[in-house]
Design a protein around this motif. Structure first.
Motif, PDB file in Angstrom:
ATOM      1  N   SER A 277      -2.373 -10.303  -3.382  1.00  0.00           N
ATOM      2  CA  SER A 277      -1.498 -10.589  -2.249  1.00  0.00           C
ATOM      3  C   SER A 277      -0.066 -10.163  -2.538  1.00  0.00           C
ATOM      4  O   SER A 277       0.598  -9.550  -1.688  1.00  0.00           O
ATOM      5  N   VAL A 278       0.400 -10.457  -3.735  1.00  0.00           N
ATOM      6  CA  VAL A 278       1.769 -10.090  -4.092  1.00  0.00           C
ATOM      7  C   VAL A 278       1.918  -8.572  -4.172  1.00  0.00           C
ATOM      8  O   VAL A 278       2.934  -8.007  -3.750  1.00  0.00           O
ATOM      9  N   ILE A 279       0.907  -7.881  -4.680  1.00  0.00           N
ATOM     10  CA  ILE A 279       0.972  -6.423  -4.771  1.00  0.00           C
ATOM     11  C   ILE A 279       1.020  -5.806  -3.375  1.00  0.00           C
ATOM     12  O   ILE A 279       1.752  -4.833  -3.137  1.00  0.00           O
ATOM     13  N   VAL A 280       0.260  -6.353  -2.433  1.00  0.00           N
ATOM     14  CA  VAL A 280       0.298  -5.849  -1.057  1.00  0.00           C
ATOM     15  C   VAL A 280       1.692  -6.030  -0.457  1.00  0.00           C
ATOM     16  O   VAL A 280       2.235  -5.125   0.183  1.00  0.00           O
ATOM     17  N   ILE A 281       2.278  -7.218  -0.663  1.00  0.00           N
ATOM     18  CA  ILE A 281       3.636  -7.463  -0.163  1.00  0.00           C
ATOM     19  C   ILE A 281       4.632  -6.504  -0.801  1.00  0.00           C
ATOM     20  O   ILE A 281       5.521  -5.960  -0.136  1.00  0.00           O
ATOM     21  N   TYR A 282       4.463  -6.264  -2.097  1.00  0.00           N
ATOM     22  CA  TYR A 282       5.359  -5.334  -2.803  1.00  0.00           C
ATOM     23  C   TYR A 282       5.239  -3.916  -2.240  1.00  0.00           C
ATOM     24  O   TYR A 282       6.249  -3.243  -2.017  1.00  0.00           O
ATOM     25  N   GLN A 283       4.030  -3.456  -1.988  1.00  0.00           N
ATOM     26  CA  GLN A 283       3.830  -2.113  -1.462  1.00  0.00           C
ATOM     27  C   GLN A 283       4.472  -1.963  -0.087  1.00  0.00           C
ATOM     28  O   GLN A 283       5.108  -0.937   0.214  1.00  0.00           O
ATOM     29  N   ARG A 284       4.329  -2.962   0.764  1.00  0.00           N
ATOM     30  CA  ARG A 284       4.932  -2.884   2.098  1.00  0.00           C
ATOM     31  C   ARG A 284       6.452  -2.892   2.025  1.00  0.00           C
ATOM     32  O   ARG A 284       7.119  -2.149   2.760  1.00  0.00           O
ATOM     33  N   ALA A 285       7.008  -3.743   1.156  1.00  0.00           N
ATOM     34  CA  ALA A 285       8.468  -3.772   1.008  1.00  0.00           C
ATOM     35  C   ALA A 285       8.986  -2.449   0.459  1.00  0.00           C
ATOM     36  O   ALA A 285      10.028  -1.952   0.903  1.00  0.00           O
ATOM     37  N   LEU A 286       8.259  -1.852  -0.481  1.00  0.00           N
ATOM     38  CA  LEU A 286       8.678  -0.579  -1.058  1.00  0.00           C
ATOM     39  C   LEU A 286       8.637   0.534  -0.012  1.00  0.00           C
ATOM     40  O   LEU A 286       9.525   1.398   0.027  1.00  0.00           O
ATOM     41  N   ARG A 287       7.627   0.521   0.843  1.00  0.00           N
ATOM     42  CA  ARG A 287       7.551   1.544   1.884  1.00  0.00           C
ATOM     43  C   ARG A 287       8.703   1.428   2.857  1.00  0.00           C
ATOM     44  O   ARG A 287       9.241   2.431   3.327  1.00  0.00           O
ATOM     45  N   ARG A 288       9.100   0.197   3.188  1.00  0.00           N
ATOM     46  CA  ARG A 288      10.227   0.020   4.094  1.00  0.00           C
ATOM     47  C   ARG A 288      11.528   0.509   3.458  1.00  0.00           C
ATOM     48  O   ARG A 288      12.389   1.074   4.138  1.00  0.00           O
ATOM     49  N   LEU A 289      11.679   0.281   2.166  1.00  0.00           N
ATOM     50  CA  LEU A 289      12.888   0.740   1.499  1.00  0.00           C
ATOM     51  C   LEU A 289      12.964   2.261   1.433  1.00  0.00           C
ATOM     52  O   LEU A 289      14.042   2.852   1.528  1.00  0.00           O
ATOM     53  N   GLU A 290      11.814   2.903   1.245  1.00  0.00           N
ATOM     54  CA  GLU A 290      11.785   4.352   1.115  1.00  0.00           C
ATOM     55  C   GLU A 290      11.715   5.081   2.451  1.00  0.00           C
ATOM     56  O   GLU A 290      11.797   6.302   2.500  1.00  0.00           O
ATOM     57  N   ALA A 291      11.539   4.292   3.552  1.00  0.00           N
ATOM     58  CA  ALA A 291      11.441   4.924   4.867  1.00  0.00           C
ATOM     59  C   ALA A 291      12.803   5.459   5.336  1.00  0.00           C
ATOM     60  O   ALA A 291      13.837   4.935   4.974  1.00  0.00           O
TER      61      ALA A 291
END
Length: 291
Positions: A277-291
């Motif tokens: 669950s934490v890894i999924v949240i991390y991946q989504r947050a990282l994608r938003r930062l790199e968008a």
């Protein structure tokens, strides 16, 4: 020009087979060291026999106990809270160190970096015992406070969540520093110089340029520290004095004391679900930062 002037390029099919051949050893090692143990753990969590991973039939009773028992809910909340708290303080304390090491142009930069991560050369068990000496009722801090007449009785700094949190923050800070050093590659001093030339003060440069560009490294460090914190066993066990209950300590308790291996396996699967669950949240947050 002769047709033999350039070497012949390998066919696409042979290139794919070569790539697959290079991947096979790593895939076999991953299967032997991770996938097969995970399959064994998952099968054990459904076993009806408390003393055998594969004895008897299959049941969901252990998951029912792990999910519906209020005690295990409290343990899960304690585990998440410990992970969040340790991640926050470890990242906050490590950020200035990592940023300084990234910016430093001193010839001692390599030595300072080695010193920052040197605690990794010492076992976490040894460092935990060190914190027990420092934070104990007769430890360095309480002894100093009482000798100065500032306190009449020892302050409870260990055998509780506070002691476990302090010890884990110090133990996991080198991991946070390494993760942020690897993730600060996007920092560009020229952008800061341009902002300063346009009239931005140091605080504005930090909040508008340095911090946003360094957030991917910060998130990576927070994820790494969080995963290590919620899976830790030795430090909460020793610094908690048997009063701090997290999933790691409960898995150990069920596997070695009560010898209820299926329940220990079920709790381990719950812990892995938290990881995912934490890894999924991390991946989504990282994608938003790199968008």
């Amino acid at each position: 020009m002769s047709a033999t002037a350039f070497p012949a390029q390998p066919a696409a099919g042979s290139a794919r087979w070569m790539l697959l051949a290079l991947l096979v050893p790593g895939l076999l090692a991953l299967m032997a060291t991770f996938l097969l143990p995970m399959a064994w753990l998952l099968r054990a969590s459904f076993s009806t026999s408390s003393m055998s991973a594969f004895g008897g039939g299959m049941t969901l009773e252990h998951y029912r106990a792990a999910i519906t028992d209020p005690f295990y809910w409290k343990v899960a909340v304690n585990t998440l809270w410990l992970g969040v708290t340790v991640s926050f303080f470890a990242v906050v304390l490590s950020y200035p160190i990592a940023l300084f090491l990234t910016r430093s142009e001193s010839r001692w930069r390599g030595v300072l970096t080695a010193l920052a991560v040197a605690p990794l050369l010492t076992s976490a068990v040894v460092r935990t015992y060190g914190w027990m000496v420092i934070l104990g009722d007769r430890g360095v801090i309480n002894g100093t406070l009482q000798s100065l007449g500032l306190t009449d009785a020892p302050i409870r700094l260990s055998n509780n969540s506070f002691g476990a949190t302090v010890a884990l923050v110090e133990i996991l800070m080198p991991y946070a520093i390494l993760a942020m050093l690897a993730g600060f590659g996007r920092l560009n001093p020229q952008l800061e110089e341009a902002a300063a030339m346009l009239g931005a003060n140091k605080a504005r440069v930090f909040w508008r340029i340095v911090l946003p560009l360094s957030l991917p490294g910060v998130l990576t460090a927070a994820l790494l520290v969080f995963v290590l914190a919620i899976s830790s066993f030795v430090t909460p066990r020793l610094m908690g004095g048997g009063r701090v209950f997290v999933l790691g300590t409960e898995v150990f308790q069920e596997a070695t004391v009560t010898l209820n291996w299926p329940l220990a396996a079920a709790l381990s699967v719950v812990l892995l679900a938290l990881f995912s669950s934490v890894i999924v949240i991390y991946q989504r947050a990282l994608r938003r930062l790199e968008a």
